[in-house]
Design a protein around this motif. Structure first.
Motif, PDB file in Angstrom:
ATOM      1  N   THR A 124       0.861  -1.172   0.000  1.00 35.36           N
ATOM      2  CA  THR A 124       0.000   0.000   0.000  1.00 35.36           C
ATOM      3  C   THR A 124       0.904   1.230   0.000  1.00 35.36           C
ATOM      4  O   THR A 124       1.684   1.429   0.928  1.00 35.36           O
ATOM      5  N   VAL A 125       0.825   2.027  -1.038  1.00 32.00           N
ATOM      6  CA  VAL A 125       1.712   3.180  -1.196  1.00 32.00           C
ATOM      7  C   VAL A 125       0.915   4.372  -1.723  1.00 32.00           C
ATOM      8  O   VAL A 125       0.034   4.211  -2.566  1.00 32.00           O
ATOM      9  N   TYR A 126       1.250   5.541  -1.204  1.00 28.72           N
ATOM     10  CA  TYR A 126       0.690   6.788  -1.710  1.00 28.72           C
ATOM     11  C   TYR A 126       1.851   7.721  -2.047  1.00 28.72           C
ATOM     12  O   TYR A 126       2.791   7.868  -1.262  1.00 28.72           O
ATOM     13  N   VAL A 127       1.783   8.330  -3.208  1.00 30.91           N
ATOM     14  CA  VAL A 127       2.748   9.343  -3.616  1.00 30.91           C
ATOM     15  C   VAL A 127       1.954  10.601  -3.925  1.00 30.91           C
ATOM     16  O   VAL A 127       0.811  10.531  -4.382  1.00 30.91           O
ATOM     17  N   ALA A 128       2.551  11.743  -3.634  1.00 31.60           N
ATOM     18  CA  ALA A 128       1.838  13.007  -3.843  1.00 31.60           C
ATOM     19  C   ALA A 128       2.784  14.059  -4.368  1.00 31.60           C
ATOM     20  O   ALA A 128       3.982  14.040  -4.076  1.00 31.60           O
ATOM     21  N   VAL A 129       2.225  14.972  -5.147  1.00 32.20           N
ATOM     22  CA  VAL A 129       2.962  16.135  -5.617  1.00 32.20           C
ATOM     23  C   VAL A 129       2.123  17.370  -5.312  1.00 32.20           C
ATOM     24  O   VAL A 129       0.898  17.343  -5.444  1.00 32.20           O
ATOM     25  N   ALA A 130       2.800  18.419  -4.835  1.00 29.22           N
ATOM     26  CA  ALA A 130       2.153  19.704  -4.582  1.00 29.22           C
ATOM     27  C   ALA A 130       2.903  20.755  -5.384  1.00 29.22           C
ATOM     28  O   ALA A 130       4.137  20.773  -5.392  1.00 29.22           O
ATOM     29  N   GLY A 131       2.156  21.591  -6.074  1.00 32.09           N
ATOM     30  CA  GLY A 131       2.780  22.621  -6.893  1.00 32.09           C
ATOM     31  C   GLY A 131       1.894  23.836  -6.999  1.00 32.09           C
ATOM     32  O   GLY A 131       0.860  23.925  -6.325  1.00 32.09           O
ATOM     33  N   PRO A 132       2.269  24.745  -7.867  1.00 29.07           N
ATOM     34  CA  PRO A 132       1.494  25.982  -8.029  1.00 29.07           C
ATOM     35  C   PRO A 132       0.030  25.729  -8.395  1.00 29.07           C
ATOM     36  O   PRO A 132      -0.844  26.495  -8.003  1.00 29.07           O
ATOM     37  N   GLY A 133      -0.240  24.655  -9.108  1.00 32.48           N
ATOM     38  CA  GLY A 133      -1.601  24.352  -9.531  1.00 32.48           C
ATOM     39  C   GLY A 133      -2.376  23.468  -8.569  1.00 32.48           C
ATOM     40  O   GLY A 133      -3.452  22.990  -8.892  1.00 32.48           O
ATOM     41  N   GLY A 134      -1.841  23.215  -7.384  1.00 31.19           N
ATOM     42  CA  GLY A 134      -2.516  22.373  -6.406  1.00 31.19           C
ATOM     43  C   GLY A 134      -1.780  21.070  -6.176  1.00 31.19           C
ATOM     44  O   GLY A 134      -0.617  20.922  -6.553  1.00 31.19           O
ATOM     45  N   SER A 135      -2.476  20.133  -5.557  1.00 33.21           N
ATOM     46  CA  SER A 135      -1.875  18.857  -5.167  1.00 33.21           C
ATOM     47  C   SER A 135      -2.569  17.695  -5.847  1.00 33.21           C
ATOM     48  O   SER A 135      -3.750  17.767  -6.179  1.00 33.21           O
TER      49      SER A 135
END
Length: 172
Positions: A124-135
Protein backbone atom coordinates in the motif's frame (compact mmCIF):
# COMPACT_ATOMS: atom_id res chain seq x y z
CA UNK A 1 22.69 -4.72 -15.03
CA UNK A 2 23.48 -1.03 -15.12
CA UNK A 3 26.15 1.15 -13.58
CA UNK A 4 24.26 1.12 -10.27
CA UNK A 5 24.50 -2.65 -9.95
CA UNK A 6 20.81 -3.38 -10.39
CA UNK A 7 18.25 -3.68 -13.13
CA UNK A 8 15.55 -1.37 -11.72
CA UNK A 9 17.45 1.87 -11.35
CA UNK A 10 17.74 2.58 -15.07
CA UNK A 11 14.10 3.68 -15.28
CA UNK A 12 14.29 5.67 -12.06
CA UNK A 13 17.51 7.37 -13.10
CA UNK A 14 16.03 8.22 -16.50
CA UNK A 15 12.90 9.62 -14.87
CA UNK A 16 15.04 11.66 -12.46
CA UNK A 17 16.98 13.11 -15.40
CA UNK A 18 13.71 13.99 -17.16
CA UNK A 19 12.36 15.57 -13.97
CA UNK A 20 15.42 17.78 -13.55
CA UNK A 21 15.26 18.78 -17.22
CA UNK A 22 11.56 19.66 -16.99
CA UNK A 23 12.13 21.67 -13.81
CA UNK A 24 15.16 23.48 -15.28
CA UNK A 25 13.20 24.44 -18.39
CA UNK A 26 10.57 26.09 -16.20
CA UNK A 27 12.93 27.65 -13.65
CA UNK A 28 11.28 25.46 -11.01
CA UNK A 29 12.63 23.68 -7.93
CA UNK A 30 11.79 20.49 -6.05
CA UNK A 31 11.74 19.37 -2.41
CA UNK A 32 11.04 15.82 -1.26
CA UNK A 33 9.38 14.30 1.84
CA UNK A 34 9.90 10.58 2.25
CA UNK A 35 8.69 7.88 4.55
CA UNK A 36 8.82 4.32 3.20
CA UNK A 37 11.49 5.22 0.64
CA UNK A 38 13.80 6.39 3.43
CA UNK A 39 15.91 8.72 1.29
CA UNK A 40 15.94 6.60 -1.87
CA UNK A 41 13.96 9.20 -3.82
CA UNK A 42 16.36 12.00 -2.83
CA UNK A 43 19.35 9.78 -3.59
CA UNK A 44 17.94 9.00 -7.04
CA UNK A 45 17.43 12.70 -7.71
CA UNK A 46 20.89 13.76 -6.55
CA UNK A 47 22.51 10.98 -8.55
CA UNK A 48 21.84 13.11 -11.64
CA UNK A 49 24.72 15.49 -12.45
CA UNK A 50 23.59 19.10 -12.07
CA UNK A 51 20.82 18.23 -9.61
CA UNK A 52 21.67 21.24 -7.46
CA UNK A 53 20.10 23.51 -10.09
CA UNK A 54 16.62 22.22 -9.23
CA UNK A 55 16.74 20.09 -6.06
CA UNK A 56 16.29 22.05 -2.80
CA UNK A 57 16.52 19.16 -0.34
CA UNK A 58 14.55 16.52 1.47
CA UNK A 59 13.05 15.43 4.76
CA UNK A 60 13.03 11.75 5.62
CA UNK A 61 10.07 11.63 7.99
CA UNK A 62 10.22 7.96 8.88
CA UNK A 63 8.72 8.39 12.35
CA UNK A 64 5.05 9.34 12.41
CA UNK A 65 5.58 12.26 14.82
CA UNK A 66 8.14 13.81 12.42
CA UNK A 67 5.45 13.98 9.76
CA UNK A 68 3.51 16.23 12.12
CA UNK A 69 6.23 18.18 13.91
CA UNK A 70 8.41 18.92 10.87
CA UNK A 71 6.12 18.68 7.84
CA UNK A 72 2.91 19.94 9.44
CA UNK A 73 0.78 16.86 8.78
CA UNK A 74 -2.42 17.11 10.83
CA UNK A 75 -2.00 15.24 14.14
CA UNK A 76 -5.69 14.29 14.21
CA UNK A 77 -5.44 12.76 10.74
CA UNK A 78 -2.43 10.71 11.84
CA UNK A 79 -4.20 9.63 15.04
CA UNK A 80 -7.30 8.45 13.17
CA UNK A 81 -5.83 7.03 9.95
CA UNK A 82 -2.14 6.47 10.66
CA UNK A 83 0.75 7.56 8.44
CA UNK A 84 -0.26 5.54 5.38
CA UNK A 85 -3.11 7.56 3.92
CA UNK A 86 -3.60 9.67 0.77
CA UNK A 87 -4.23 12.88 2.70
CA UNK A 88 -1.06 12.30 4.73
CA UNK A 89 0.90 12.01 1.47
CA UNK A 90 -0.66 15.24 0.19
CA UNK A 91 0.08 17.11 3.41
CA UNK A 92 3.67 15.81 3.38
CA UNK A 93 4.16 17.14 -0.16
CA UNK A 94 2.60 20.49 0.72
CA UNK A 95 4.60 20.69 3.94
CA UNK A 96 8.01 20.03 2.38
CA UNK A 97 7.25 22.43 -0.46
CA UNK A 98 6.51 25.17 2.07
CA UNK A 99 9.35 24.22 4.46
CA UNK A 100 12.08 24.22 1.81
CA UNK A 101 10.66 26.98 -0.40
CA UNK A 102 10.33 24.87 -3.54
CA UNK A 103 8.06 25.19 -6.55
CA UNK A 104 7.08 21.52 -6.16
CA UNK A 105 6.91 19.16 -3.21
CA UNK A 106 6.98 15.40 -3.77
CA UNK A 107 6.12 12.83 -1.07
CA UNK A 108 6.04 9.08 -0.46
CA UNK A 109 4.34 7.12 2.30
CA UNK A 110 3.35 3.48 2.49
CA UNK A 111 4.12 -0.04 3.65
CA UNK A 112 7.18 -1.70 2.13
CA UNK A 113 7.01 -4.73 4.41
CA UNK A 114 7.80 -7.29 5.44
CA UNK A 115 4.71 -6.96 7.69
CA UNK A 116 1.47 -4.97 7.36
CA UNK A 117 1.37 -1.67 9.27
CA UNK A 118 -1.62 -0.13 11.04
CA UNK A 119 -3.98 -2.42 9.15
CA UNK A 120 -2.47 -1.50 5.77
CA UNK A 121 -1.25 -4.31 3.53
CA UNK A 122 2.31 -4.57 2.30
CA UNK A 123 2.47 -2.71 -1.01
CA UNK A 124 0.00 0.00 0.00
CA UNK A 125 1.71 3.18 -1.20
CA UNK A 126 0.69 6.79 -1.71
CA UNK A 127 2.75 9.34 -3.62
CA UNK A 128 1.84 13.01 -3.84
CA UNK A 129 2.96 16.14 -5.62
CA UNK A 130 2.15 19.70 -4.58
CA UNK A 131 2.78 22.62 -6.89
CA UNK A 132 1.49 25.98 -8.03
CA UNK A 133 -1.60 24.35 -9.53
CA UNK A 134 -2.52 22.37 -6.41
CA UNK A 135 -1.87 18.86 -5.17
CA UNK A 136 -2.32 15.41 -6.64
CA UNK A 137 -2.10 11.97 -5.00
CA UNK A 138 -1.64 8.58 -6.64
CA UNK A 139 -1.71 5.06 -5.25
CA UNK A 140 0.39 2.77 -7.44
CA UNK A 141 -0.28 -0.95 -7.22
CA UNK A 142 2.97 -2.39 -5.94
CA UNK A 143 3.96 -5.86 -4.81
CA UNK A 144 7.07 -7.93 -4.32
CA UNK A 145 9.99 -7.55 -1.99
CA UNK A 146 10.63 -4.59 0.28
CA UNK A 147 13.25 -3.31 -2.18
CA UNK A 148 10.91 -3.73 -5.14
CA UNK A 149 8.13 -1.80 -3.40
CA UNK A 150 10.46 1.03 -2.36
CA UNK A 151 11.90 1.23 -5.87
CA UNK A 152 8.41 1.21 -7.36
CA UNK A 153 7.38 4.05 -5.05
CA UNK A 154 10.33 6.14 -6.29
CA UNK A 155 9.36 5.47 -9.91
CA UNK A 156 5.70 6.29 -9.23
CA UNK A 157 6.61 9.54 -7.48
CA UNK A 158 8.85 10.67 -10.34
CA UNK A 159 6.18 9.79 -12.90
CA UNK A 160 3.59 11.76 -10.93
CA UNK A 161 5.91 14.77 -10.80
CA UNK A 162 6.59 14.60 -14.54
CA UNK A 163 2.86 14.35 -15.29
CA UNK A 164 2.04 17.28 -12.99
CA UNK A 165 4.77 19.53 -14.40
CA UNK A 166 3.62 18.75 -17.95
CA UNK A 167 -0.04 19.50 -17.12
CA UNK A 168 0.81 22.76 -15.37
CA UNK A 169 3.03 23.78 -18.27
CA UNK A 170 0.18 23.25 -20.76
CA UNK A 171 -2.27 25.21 -18.64
CA UNK A 172 -0.21 28.42 -18.91
Amino acid sequence: MNEHGGGGLVNEHGAAEKAHQALRERGATLAVAESLTGGLLAATLVDVPGASATFRGSVTAYATEVKSSVLGVDEGLLAVHGPVHPVVARQMAEGVRRLLGATYGLATTGVAGPEPQDGRAVGTVYVAVAGPGGSLVASPELSGTRDTIRSGAVSAALELLLDRVAVEDHSR
